[in-house]
Structures are given as structure tokens and as C-alpha cells.
Design a protein around this motif. Structure first.
Motif, PDB file in Angstrom:
ATOM      1  N   GLN A 107       0.839  -1.202   0.000  1.00 49.13           N
ATOM      2  CA  GLN A 107       0.000   0.000   0.000  1.00 49.13           C
ATOM      3  C   GLN A 107       0.873   1.251   0.000  1.00 49.13           C
ATOM      4  O   GLN A 107       1.963   1.260   0.579  1.00 49.13           O
ATOM      5  CB  GLN A 107      -0.893  -0.006   1.242  1.00 49.13           C
ATOM      6  N   VAL A 159       0.231   5.891  -0.276  1.00 50.04           N
ATOM      7  CA  VAL A 159      -0.750   6.956  -0.067  1.00 50.04           C
ATOM      8  C   VAL A 159      -0.587   8.017  -1.149  1.00 50.04           C
ATOM      9  O   VAL A 159       0.514   8.507  -1.382  1.00 50.04           O
ATOM     10  CB  VAL A 159      -0.575   7.599   1.331  1.00 50.04           C
ATOM     11  N   THR A 210      -3.904  12.155   6.880  1.00 53.05           N
ATOM     12  CA  THR A 210      -2.919  11.212   7.415  1.00 53.05           C
ATOM     13  C   THR A 210      -2.413  11.672   8.775  1.00 53.05           C
ATOM     14  O   THR A 210      -2.235  10.863   9.695  1.00 53.05           O
ATOM     15  CB  THR A 210      -1.742  11.091   6.429  1.00 53.05           C
ATOM     16  N   LEU A 242      -5.771   5.729   0.139  1.00 52.09           N
ATOM     17  CA  LEU A 242      -4.915   4.586   0.445  1.00 52.09           C
ATOM     18  C   LEU A 242      -4.994   3.648  -0.752  1.00 52.09           C
ATOM     19  O   LEU A 242      -6.049   3.095  -1.065  1.00 52.09           O
ATOM     20  CB  LEU A 242      -5.383   3.886   1.716  1.00 52.09           C
ATOM     21  N   SER A 300      -1.016  -2.919   3.888  1.00 49.93           N
ATOM     22  CA  SER A 300      -2.411  -2.841   4.325  1.00 49.93           C
ATOM     23  C   SER A 300      -2.648  -3.565   5.647  1.00 49.93           C
ATOM     24  O   SER A 300      -3.750  -3.526   6.169  1.00 49.93           O
ATOM     25  CB  SER A 300      -3.323  -3.430   3.242  1.00 49.93           C
TER      26      SER A 300
END
Length: 531
Positions: free
Chosen positions: A320, A322, A366, A384, A471
């Protein structure tokens, strides 16, 4: 949070064997871990008044809702994202060679369902097709009634696909927030399908996120399964602050566990042991107990009890990163939860139509997620972005017989060209959402990555690697087939099962929280049927 002291009994002071149940009876089943699967198992097995159940949880185990910290119940917060949170244990790991990470897991009644984001999306039919190779018990048609029975769908009620009176409330996120509404409009403008019910196996696209929340409160599995009628059962004993150190195995059978509680080491004896400690702790416990790759365990001073190379040999999770955008005007603070909408789309090499790329919208910056605040005025808002293609990589190795020495965990992310290509596709898809005219109603611009990076594969790869995360969807460390059968029974040993997401050979095409609850339900049913 109170921590159990790291005291070790001297060699001349062996642990005593004790039975800790109100009845004084030896437990029929001892469940290790009161998380997404363990709380479910203990509750379901104790519905049989003749089954004595003992549940051991490493963290606090309050017996009433007022005893839960407010921050664990607020659906706008993600305790697992907050560094140093008292209800979280972290494991040192490497996402790629040279890229360290702290993997967070819940250490409280409810386990990681007490500290995660409250995302409660079912696995896809393609996942069940893979898992059912290890037993028809995992086929979609067999598990659908179980998935219905574990939930109360607050939006759709009882239908052929959804439950109306189960312990877990399921409520979809409100798309009325300006940022969520803009995301929906942007997805439509890009030609993505509406996907209003992420739990119905329909065509993937954009829709609200099913969550295990109700009225802005996160309902973790401890709250849902253990604080009601189950708390009054005389045949169910829940021990909090009870750290399991190893499993006692004698002549090919598990007979109990060694625990530390209140500074004292004790052996808890039981008829059957079921590990529900999670995909990082369950394989570590097996290794510490001498169950795993024999040569590796012996090399680190662990007496080998049973050679089982598949334990910890690989893991499956979702990388993952951002993508952040700057709002054009101040956004309202979300009231019901931190999540907005979610878009699923197929990668160029996803292999099926289930949608293996995920763009999950946060309505909290965040900075707020990390700081434990629902608002962070002036901060950019994140998407995300993750790749959920089923695959295994990395692994977990135990490097000491001392249980306080953490295992070595490697995720093995971005190992292949296909891995890197899918991550680039996911980031570019999120950036394309931000760039639409529809999303322009709320955004000033793309904050990170800088637009100039998007067209250069090498620069974008470097950007992703520098901002890579996970994740926290780890599965596959005690997989069905290699280590356990379809009922969670450990190959070659009696009286020992594993029942958490570590048994899934590959992580599902969606986050596994709902599947963790399903595992508890399915394995409880198997135990009750004698399977």
C-alpha cells in the motif's frame, strides 16, 4: 496499558499445571487469542453448555463496554495507525530489502478488530474457489449462510445475501461528505461501474465501504461476541493479560500451553488447543514449540518436536501507498467514520474480473490518523492505494528460543516487474481520479506524488518504494494444504488447530477482517461437528 513483566522462571522452578475455570474442570478447548477469529470461536463453542472453554488473551480483556477506552470505539480513529498506542503490539519487519517497517497488531480484547479501520468487506468468490481446494467447507455456497448468520446488515436487512440478526453490525459509509460525493462523481466520469454493495459479489467499481460500525462506534469481535450473553456463561472463562509462551506437546499431541500472567509462569492444560493469535504470532508460537522447519529451528536452539516446513515459509499481504490531494476549501470533519468511498478496478495482469487494485478514501488527513484526531485543519487528504492480487512472498523466521526475541518478518514486496507495474497502475488510477473535472469541485491539486513523476516508470517506482507501506492484511503463514487441513488441524499432530487468517494460503482480494470472523465461525462449526 499494563504490560506483563518479562520474567522467566528459573530452570529449577518448573511451571505449575493449573486449571483456571469457575467449575474447576479441565477445559475441553483452550483458545489462544481473543481477536477477529478467537473471540468468535470461544463464543460459539461455549454455546454448548457441556463444552468448557478457556480463552487466553495477551492484552486487557474488559467484560463491559464502559471499560473500553473511548478511542477504541470511535469509528473516526484508527488506533493501529497511532505510534505507541497502548492497545497495539508492533513487530519489526522488512517490506523490501533495506526498508524497515513496524507491523501493528491489536493487543486487547477484539485483537486487531479493536484497532483497525473497521473495513468489513467479504472475500470474493474467486478467493473461495481457491480455498475450497482444501475442502468444500470453504466453497462460496457453503459459507454464504455462515456470512449471513454472523452479521446484521443495518442498510439492507435480512435478504438472500445478507443477515438481519447476527452479532456483527454492518453499515456502509455515508457518501454525503463532499469529498466522498466528489469521488463518486469522478469514478462515474471515468466510466467505472457503480458498486453499491461490496458484499454481493457484483461487478467491482465504486461504492461505499461496508464497516463493522454502528452509529459511529466500532464494534470489534470482543464487543460483538463476548460482552453480551456469552459473558454470563459459566463454561466460558476469559483470561486477560495472559501471554502464551509455547504449546506443550507430548507424544504427538498438544496437551496445554505455557503462559505468563501476573509475573507467574503456568501450564494451562486442555483437551484441544486452537491458535487464534494472528498471522504473525501463531507461526511464531508454533516455532517456539518446536513445530516448523526442523533444520532452521534446531539452528536457533529450539528443540524440534515436529518438522513442518510450511509454517512461516511465506506470507501473503497487500502492499500500500498513499496518494494525497489538497482540498480547495476546508472539508467538514467526518461524523460517522473515517472512511469515504472505495474504488476497485482490475490491473492489467489481475487475472480475473474481481478488481485487484483498491483506492480507499480517507476523510481524515494522514496527520489525524497518526495523531489520533479526526481533524487536522489544512492538511491534505489521502487515498490509500493498494494492490490486492493474490500472491505469496517473503516469510517469517524465528531466530531465537527466547519468546521475547521477535521473529524476522519479510514481506517481499515489489520483487517482480509485475508487482511494480501493478503498483504504478494503482497510483496512476488514483491520480486520474483527482485530475477529473468532477473531483475538481473539492480539490486544489494533487499534493503527492508530483504530477511530473506519473509518466516516468523509474521515477514513479522510486517514489512508491520511498513511501511504501502495507495494508496489514497478512495471511498464509500457516497455510491450508502445507501446514493445516481445511478444518485448521495441524498436520501430523493431535489436539492442535490454527484458526485465524494465517491458514488462508493467499490473502483475499479484499481486506481480511470479515474473513477472519468467518474463519472463527467455520472452524467452530467444524469443532462442534467433530470435524
Amino acid at each position: 496499558m499494563h504490560r506483563v513483566p518479562k520474567r522467566k522462571a528459573p530452570p529449577h522452578d518448573p511451571p505449575e499445571t493449573r486449571v483456571i475455570t469457575p467449575s474447576g474442570r479441565r477445559p475441553d478447548v483452550l483458545v489462544v487469542g481473543a481477536g477477529g477469529s478467537g473471540a468468535v470461536l470461544a463464543a460459539r463453542l461455549s454455546e454448548d453448555a457441556g463444552c468448557e472453554v478457556l480463552l487466553a488473551e495477551a492484552g486487557p480483556a474488559p467484560r463491559a463496554l464502559p471499560d473500553f477506552p473511548a478511542g477504541l470505539l470511535d469509528a473516526r480513529l484508527v488506533p493501529g495507525a497511532q505510534p505507541g498506542h497502548a492497545a497495539v503490539r508492533t513487530f519489526p519487519a522488512l517490506l523490501t530489502p533495506g526498508l524497515p517497517y513496524a507491523a501493528a497488531r491489536g493487543r486487547f480484547l477484539g485483537g486487531s478488530t479493536a484497532v483497525n479501520g473497521g473495513y468489513f468487506v467479504r472475500a470474493r468468490r474467486a478467493d473461495f474457489d481457491r480455498w475450497s481446494a482444501h475442502g468444500d467447507i470453504w466453497s462460496y455456497d457453503r459459507v454464504l449462510p455462515v456470512m449471513r448468520a454472523l452479521e446484521t446488515d443495518l442498510d439492507l436487512g435480512a435478504t438472500a445475501l445478507h443477515g438481519g440478526d447476527g452479532p456483527i453490525p454492518v453499515q456502509r459509509t455515508d457518501l454525503g461528505h463532499p469529498a466522498a460525493a466528489a469521488f463518486q462523481a469522478a469514478a462515474r466520469s471515468l466510466g467505472y461501474s457503480d458498486d453499491p454493495d461490496k458484499n454481493d459479489q457484483g461487478r467491482p467499481g465504486f461504492g461505499p465501504v461496508p464497516t463493522n460500525t454502528a452509529g459511529g462506534r466500532r464494534i470489534n469481535t470482543g464487543v460483538a461476541y463476548l460482552l453480551g450473553e456469552a459473558a454470563q456463561r459459566p463454561n466460558l472463562t476469559v483470561l486477560g493479560e495472559c501471554v502464551v509462551r509455547s504449546i506443550v506437546i507430548s507424544r504427538g499431541r498438544a496437551t496445554g500451553v505455557v503462559v505468563e500472567r501476573g509475573g507467574r509462569r503456568t501450564v494451562l492444560d486442555a483437551g484441544e488447543i486452537i491458535l487464534c493469535a494472528g498471522s504473525l504470532s501463531s507461526p511464531h508460537l508454533l516455532h517456539l514449540s518446536g513445530v516448523g522447519p526442523a533444520d532452521d529451528l534446531a539452528r536457533h536452539g529450539i528443540a524440534v518436536v515436529h518438522d513442518l516446513p510450511a509454517v512461516g515459509a511465506a506470507l501473503s499481504d497487500h502492499p500500500q501507498t498513499v496518494v494525497e490531494w489538497t482540498p480547495r476549501r476546508p472539508m467538514p470533519v467526518p461524523s460517522g467514520g473515517w472512511l469515504g468511498g472505495v474504488l476497485h478496478l482490475p490491473s492489467s495482469s489481475g487475472g480475473d474480473a474481481a478488481g485487484d487494485l483498491e483506492i480507499l478514501q480517507s476523510l481524515v488527513p494522514t496527520m489525524g490518523l497518526v495523531g489520533g484526531e479526526a481533524a487536522a485543519p489544512g492538511a491534505p487528504l489521502p487515498f490509500l492505494v493498494s494492490v490486492q492480487t493474490p500472491r505469496t512472498s517473503g516469510g517469517l523466521r524465528t531466530v531465537s528460543a527466547d519468546p521475547d526475541v521477535p521473529p524476522r518478518i519479510a514481506y517481499g514486496y515489489l520483487d517482480t516487474g509485475a508487482d511494480r507495474r501493478r503498483m504504478r497502475e494503482a497510483v496512476r488510477a488514483a491520480a486520474a481520479v483527482v485530475a477529473t473535472g468532477a473531483f475538481g469541485e473539492v480539490r486544489e491539486g494533487l499534493a503527492d506524488p508530483e504530477p511530473g513523476l506519473l509518466d516516468d516508470d523509474g521515477l514513479l517506482d522510486a517514489w512508491i518504494r520511498a513511501r511504501l507501506g502495507t495494508s496489514q492484511h497478512t495471511c498464509g503463514t500457516v497455510p491450508m494444504g502445507g501446514a493445516v487441513d481445511g478444518h485448521g488441524r495441524v498436520h501430523g499432530l493431535e489436539g492442535l488447530r490454527v484458526a485465524d487468517t494465517s491458514i488462508l494460503p493467499t490473502a483475499p482480494l479484499r481486506g481480511p477482517a470479515a474473513t477472519a470472523v468467518l474463519i472463527g465461525e467455520v472452524i467452530a462449526g467444524a469443532v462442534r461437528r467433530g470435524g
